[in-house]
Design a protein around this motif. Structure first.
Motif, PDB file in Angstrom:
ATOM      1  N   GLU A  85      80.976 -12.851  61.407  1.00  0.00           N
ATOM      2  CA  GLU A  85      80.604 -13.987  60.569  1.00  0.00           C
ATOM      3  C   GLU A  85      80.287 -13.597  59.197  1.00  0.00           C
ATOM      4  N   LYS A  86      79.818 -12.251  58.931  1.00  0.00           N
ATOM      5  CA  LYS A  86      79.608 -11.466  57.759  1.00  0.00           C
ATOM      6  C   LYS A  86      80.852 -11.454  56.990  1.00  0.00           C
ATOM      7  N   LEU A  87      81.843 -11.190  57.479  1.00  0.00           N
ATOM      8  CA  LEU A  87      83.292 -10.765  56.939  1.00  0.00           C
ATOM      9  C   LEU A  87      83.758 -12.143  56.448  1.00  0.00           C
TER      10      LEU A  87
ATOM     11  N   GLN B 172     103.524  -6.817  60.264  1.00  0.00           N
ATOM     12  CA  GLN B 172     102.787  -5.915  61.247  1.00  0.00           C
ATOM     13  C   GLN B 172     101.431  -6.594  61.318  1.00  0.00           C
ATOM     14  N   GLY B 173     100.774  -6.437  62.510  1.00  0.00           N
ATOM     15  CA  GLY B 173      99.393  -6.729  62.613  1.00  0.00           C
ATOM     16  C   GLY B 173      98.540  -5.559  62.820  1.00  0.00           C
ATOM     17  N   ILE B 174      97.322  -5.542  62.559  1.00  0.00           N
ATOM     18  CA  ILE B 174      96.277  -4.672  62.776  1.00  0.00           C
ATOM     19  C   ILE B 174      95.110  -5.380  63.511  1.00  0.00           C
ATOM     20  N   ASN B 175      94.995  -4.916  64.657  1.00  0.00           N
ATOM     21  CA  ASN B 175      93.654  -5.401  65.261  1.00  0.00           C
ATOM     22  C   ASN B 175      92.421  -4.744  65.126  1.00  0.00           C
ATOM     23  N   VAL B 176      91.526  -5.302  64.497  1.00  0.00           N
ATOM     24  CA  VAL B 176      90.146  -4.631  64.517  1.00  0.00           C
ATOM     25  C   VAL B 176      88.928  -5.143  65.238  1.00  0.00           C
ATOM     26  N   ARG B 177      88.252  -4.500  66.040  1.00  0.00           N
ATOM     27  CA  ARG B 177      87.068  -5.204  66.982  1.00  0.00           C
ATOM     28  C   ARG B 177      85.899  -5.071  66.114  1.00  0.00           C
ATOM     29  N   VAL B 178      85.237  -6.319  66.107  1.00  0.00           N
ATOM     30  CA  VAL B 178      83.904  -6.401  65.379  1.00  0.00           C
ATOM     31  C   VAL B 178      83.060  -7.032  66.346  1.00  0.00           C
TER      32      VAL B 178
END
Length: 87
Positions: A18-20, A6-12
């Protein structure tokens, strides 16, 4: 081994990404493992101390921006890094 299907897409923003990525690297994890661990409430530990990580970040930033900086600014940043190393 878990079967991760399963994939989860997170928009940043680019800055957040870069911080992550930096935080994941600081913990010695891939971005996926870092986010998975945080989301599952696992304790994360740094693989290096804060001083070394700060030096690494300063060097990475200098490398990324070197072509945009004037020589005196590059020299100033290198001196700041040297000072931090010698503390």
């Amino acid at each position: 081994m878990r079967n991760k299907t399963q994939g989860i897409n997170v928009r940043v923003t680019p800055e957040e990404k870069e911080k992550l990525l930096q935080n994941a690297d600081y913990c010695g994890l891939s971005l996926s493992e870092y986010l998975r661990s945080l989301g599952l409430g696992k304790d994360l530990k740094a693989v290096t101390n804060e001083k070394n990580y700060s030096i690494f970040r300063m060097l990475s930033e200098l490398k990324s921006n070197a072509d945009k900086l004037e020589k005196h600014e590059i020299a100033r940043r290198i001196e700041a890094i040297q000072n931090m190393i010698n503390e």
